[in-house]
Write a protein that holds these residues in place. Structure first.
Motif, short mmCIF file in Angstrom:
data_model
loop_
_atom_site.label_atom_id
_atom_site.label_comp_id
_atom_site.label_asym_id
_atom_site.label_seq_id
_atom_site.Cartn_x
_atom_site.Cartn_y
_atom_site.Cartn_z
N GLY A 62 -28.71 -20.22 -73.53
CA GLY A 62 -30.15 -20.37 -73.44
C GLY A 62 -30.66 -21.67 -74.01
N LEU A 63 -29.93 -22.29 -74.91
CA LEU A 63 -30.32 -23.59 -75.46
C LEU A 63 -29.91 -24.73 -74.54
CD1 LEU A 63 -29.55 -23.55 -79.28
CD2 LEU A 63 -31.76 -23.39 -78.16
N LYS A 64 -28.89 -24.53 -73.74
CA LYS A 64 -28.40 -25.60 -72.88
C LYS A 64 -29.43 -26.05 -71.87
CE LYS A 64 -23.48 -25.50 -73.05
NZ LYS A 64 -22.27 -25.54 -72.28
N SER A 65 -30.35 -25.17 -71.49
CA SER A 65 -31.36 -25.55 -70.51
C SER A 65 -32.43 -26.44 -71.12
CB SER A 65 -32.00 -24.31 -69.88
OG SER A 65 -32.65 -23.54 -70.88
N ALA A 66 -32.49 -26.53 -72.43
CA ALA A 66 -33.47 -27.39 -73.11
C ALA A 66 -32.95 -28.82 -73.11
CB ALA A 66 -33.70 -26.89 -74.54
N ARG A 67 -33.26 -29.56 -72.08
CA ARG A 67 -32.74 -30.93 -71.93
C ARG A 67 -33.63 -31.97 -72.60
NH1 ARG A 67 -27.97 -30.84 -71.49
NH2 ARG A 67 -27.90 -32.84 -70.51
N MET A 68 -34.95 -31.71 -72.65
CA MET A 68 -35.87 -32.67 -73.27
C MET A 68 -36.50 -32.01 -74.50
SD MET A 68 -37.58 -34.60 -70.04
CE MET A 68 -37.70 -33.24 -68.89
N VAL A 69 -36.06 -32.44 -75.65
CA VAL A 69 -36.48 -31.85 -76.91
C VAL A 69 -37.28 -32.88 -77.70
CG1 VAL A 69 -35.66 -30.87 -79.08
CG2 VAL A 69 -34.46 -30.36 -76.95
N TYR A 70 -38.46 -32.46 -78.17
CA TYR A 70 -39.31 -33.38 -78.92
C TYR A 70 -39.27 -33.18 -80.42
CZ TYR A 70 -41.49 -36.30 -75.48
OH TYR A 70 -41.69 -37.26 -74.54
N GLY A 71 -38.81 -32.05 -80.89
CA GLY A 71 -38.75 -31.90 -82.33
C GLY A 71 -38.16 -30.59 -82.78
N PHE A 72 -37.73 -30.59 -84.06
CA PHE A 72 -37.13 -29.43 -84.70
C PHE A 72 -37.80 -29.22 -86.05
CE2 PHE A 72 -33.83 -31.87 -82.51
CZ PHE A 72 -33.26 -30.93 -81.68
N LYS A 73 -37.97 -27.97 -86.44
CA LYS A 73 -38.41 -27.63 -87.79
C LYS A 73 -37.69 -26.36 -88.20
CE LYS A 73 -41.44 -30.82 -88.57
NZ LYS A 73 -41.21 -31.85 -89.52
N GLU A 74 -37.31 -26.29 -89.48
CA GLU A 74 -36.67 -25.09 -90.01
C GLU A 74 -37.69 -24.30 -90.81
OE1 GLU A 74 -32.65 -23.86 -92.46
OE2 GLU A 74 -33.50 -25.84 -92.77
N ASP A 75 -37.74 -22.97 -90.58
CA ASP A 75 -38.65 -22.14 -91.36
C ASP A 75 -37.95 -21.62 -92.61
OD1 ASP A 75 -37.15 -19.86 -90.60
OD2 ASP A 75 -38.62 -19.22 -89.10
N LYS A 76 -38.67 -20.87 -93.42
CA LYS A 76 -38.14 -20.37 -94.69
C LYS A 76 -36.99 -19.38 -94.51
CE LYS A 76 -42.54 -21.01 -96.97
NZ LYS A 76 -43.76 -20.38 -97.47
N GLN A 77 -36.90 -18.76 -93.33
CA GLN A 77 -35.82 -17.82 -93.05
C GLN A 77 -34.57 -18.50 -92.48
OE1 GLN A 77 -39.12 -17.22 -91.86
NE2 GLN A 77 -39.45 -16.07 -93.75
N GLY A 78 -34.61 -19.82 -92.28
CA GLY A 78 -33.47 -20.55 -91.75
C GLY A 78 -33.46 -20.67 -90.24
#
Length: 175
Positions: A62-78
């Protein structure tokens, strides 16, 4: 950089890349190492993230289809929250491999405003703010599982000035 010292890297059309600083190894959508990495997660977590009983296929697909990614953030639960173009907002738990895609539903006003996201921010209360290509800002409350919205409105001087939102940032003094 997440809490486990992994560097999350986005590329224009190459999807998600994860650099493990401790191993000095890059895992990317274009690398066979990424599949091996997620198969290891499946084994480490008693195959909780196997997809439809096929032990060779993990939910990472399901992540492989995400070809154009603009950002990442981690929440308190990881969880890693991923702002994408076309795929909407993705919540990924790197400990279990579980993926949840939050996408626009034109029939649901409490869904995300747009699937084309350009920015992401998590505030200290845990709300997830995402800026979109053409529909303003959506604010996700993970406790109610609903979105609120801020859009440009030329008739409202208190609205944002444009619905194309490239960046979100926390103020130093006020948070």
């Amino acid at each position: 950089v997440d809490s486990k010292n992994r560097v999350w890297i986005s590329t224009w059309s190459g999807g998600i890349n994860i650099f493990h600083q401790d191993e000095n190894k890059m895992y990317s959508n274009n690398s066979p190492y990424m599949d091996d990495y997620f198969k290891t997660i499946a084994k480490d977590h008693k195959n909780l993230n196997k997809n439809h009983g096929n032990e060779n296929e993990t939910r990472y697909a399901g992540l492989k289809s995400a070809r154009m990614v603009y950002g990442f953030k981690e929440d308190k639960q990881g969880n890693i929250w991923i702002a994408t173009v076309e795929e909407g907002l993705i919540c990924f738990n790197p400990n279990t491999g579980r993926i949840k895609k939050l996408q626009n539903n034109p029939n649901d006003p409490s869904s995300i405003c747009d699937n084309n996201l350009l920015s992401i921010f998590i505030d200290r209360s845990g709300l997830i703010w995402v800026g979109s290509l053409s529909s303003g800002v959506s604010v996700f409350n993970p406790y109610t599982y609903k979105f609120g919205h801020y859009k440009a409105n030329t008739n409202d001087p208190n609205s944002i000035s444009n619905s194309q939102v490239w960046a979100l940032h926390k103020g130093r003094k006020t948070g």
